[in-house]
Design a protein around this motif. Sequence first.
Motif: not given
Length: 164
Positions: A79-83
């Motif tokens: 989720a962090l990488v996507l964000e």
Amino acid sequence: MAFTLGSLVLLCGISGLLTGVWSATIVPVKGNNCPKGWTQLDCYCYIYEDERRTFADAENVCNILGGNLVSIHSDLENALVLELSEAGGVAPGGGIWIGLTDAVSEDDFMWTDGSNVDFTNFSGGEAGDDDGDCVAMVTDTGEWVDDICAIPLPYVCIRETFRH
């Protein structure tokens, strides 16, 4: 003065423990453990790089920056990488390189940083039989797909935090 302020904080803390009510939340300010422009999660720093590069070139840039293409080991990290990619301006449905590849041995995936493959998020649950040996994250779903390593894409690097 410092002793008095420290005593007051200690007194407020003890009072809060005894009464079950805290009058203020005291959060110590610590320096960032990542280089400027990087985002920290746990013991790692992450940075989105918008300049499109092939998988190998992206890994080389991440090496120069002191890390590798990002390895992802949890839903939170995914989720962090996507964000980071969304904040960087990648259009939904676009792709970004992550550090997973099966270029050495087909269907035997490995992270470029050598860490264990203990989490995957392939579209459909498993890697496709595409011609690609490198893995990209699709930026509208966060799912991963095999892709051709020579395609230039933006990417995310990971490195350890600074040690004090």
